[in-house]
Design an enzyme around this catalytic site. Sequence first.
Site, mmCIF file in Angstrom:
data_model
loop_
_atom_site.group_PDB
_atom_site.id
_atom_site.type_symbol
_atom_site.label_atom_id
_atom_site.label_comp_id
_atom_site.label_asym_id
_atom_site.label_seq_id
_atom_site.Cartn_x
_atom_site.Cartn_y
_atom_site.Cartn_z
ATOM 1 N N ASN A 192 53.434 34.832 28.641
ATOM 2 C CA ASN A 192 52.250 35.333 30.017
ATOM 3 C C ASN A 192 51.249 36.719 29.744
ATOM 4 O O ASN A 192 51.047 37.539 30.176
ATOM 5 C CB ASN A 192 52.854 35.501 31.324
ATOM 6 C CG ASN A 192 53.928 33.883 31.266
ATOM 7 O OD1 ASN A 192 52.988 32.683 31.314
ATOM 8 N ND2 ASN A 192 54.545 34.151 31.528
ATOM 9 N N ARG A 193 51.459 37.225 28.283
ATOM 10 C CA ARG A 193 51.105 38.075 28.251
ATOM 11 C C ARG A 193 51.576 39.858 28.583
ATOM 12 O O ARG A 193 50.874 40.727 28.699
ATOM 13 C CB ARG A 193 49.102 38.647 28.373
ATOM 14 C CG ARG A 193 48.434 39.397 27.918
ATOM 15 C CD ARG A 193 46.909 39.244 28.259
ATOM 16 N NE ARG A 193 46.008 41.185 28.064
ATOM 17 C CZ ARG A 193 46.537 41.863 28.254
ATOM 18 N NH1 ARG A 193 47.084 42.349 29.142
ATOM 19 N NH2 ARG A 193 45.678 42.966 28.087
ATOM 20 N N MET A 194 52.621 39.513 28.988
ATOM 21 C CA MET A 194 53.724 40.684 29.420
ATOM 22 C C MET A 194 54.489 41.353 28.311
ATOM 23 O O MET A 194 55.900 41.538 27.926
ATOM 24 C CB MET A 194 54.459 40.338 30.739
ATOM 25 C CG MET A 194 54.170 39.876 31.866
ATOM 26 S SD MET A 194 52.590 41.156 32.672
ATOM 27 C CE MET A 194 54.529 41.546 33.591
#
Length: 214
Positions: A192-194
Amino acid sequence: MPDLTSMRVSYTQGELRRADLNADPLAQFQGWLDEALRAELLEPYAMQLATADAAGRPSVRTVLLRGATLEGLTFYTNFESHKGHDLSANPHAEVLFFWAPLERQVRACGPVTRVPDTEADAYFHVRPRDSQLAAHASDPQSAPTPDRAALEVKAAALEERYPEGTVIPRPAFWGGYRLSVHEWEFWQGRPNRMHDRFRYARQGSGWQIDRLMP
């Protein structure tokens, strides 16, 4: 063209914590490169080299890393190439390694200098013979050529000039550069792009390590 707006990957291979980091960024890089080599990735020592000319116009291409030491990251090229002219006018650069199967990337930036002629000579003469001839044939690198036949004619003439068993001299227009790293960044993809990002910034004889927002 397909709709690219819905195409994305959620990275799940691993994580990078502060506790995982080596205090020495060179050792951290060498460890990650070793893992990429063991994973048998295609040319994991390939790196994207970004330069800029005197007016600040950027340019990027892929080159091969040929050494990673405390002195810096070493690569070789034609001094009269586009990147060679950029580095003459603006001797700073950044490189990027992207190892997609491991969901990792490394950035490194700093000033660039030429390696000594003796070092360039030693490397040139361990290259395959055909690569040595190609260094001569491709000059002036990045310049227009009428067609491939012109390049092949030049290569054939060099084959005759330097027959098998002949020592091929390193051309004066070809040699090495070394990027003295003043800043490293290690990136590990996360879901999730974290993503996990850590920057090493040179401070005196040591390094300041900071986690960066993804």
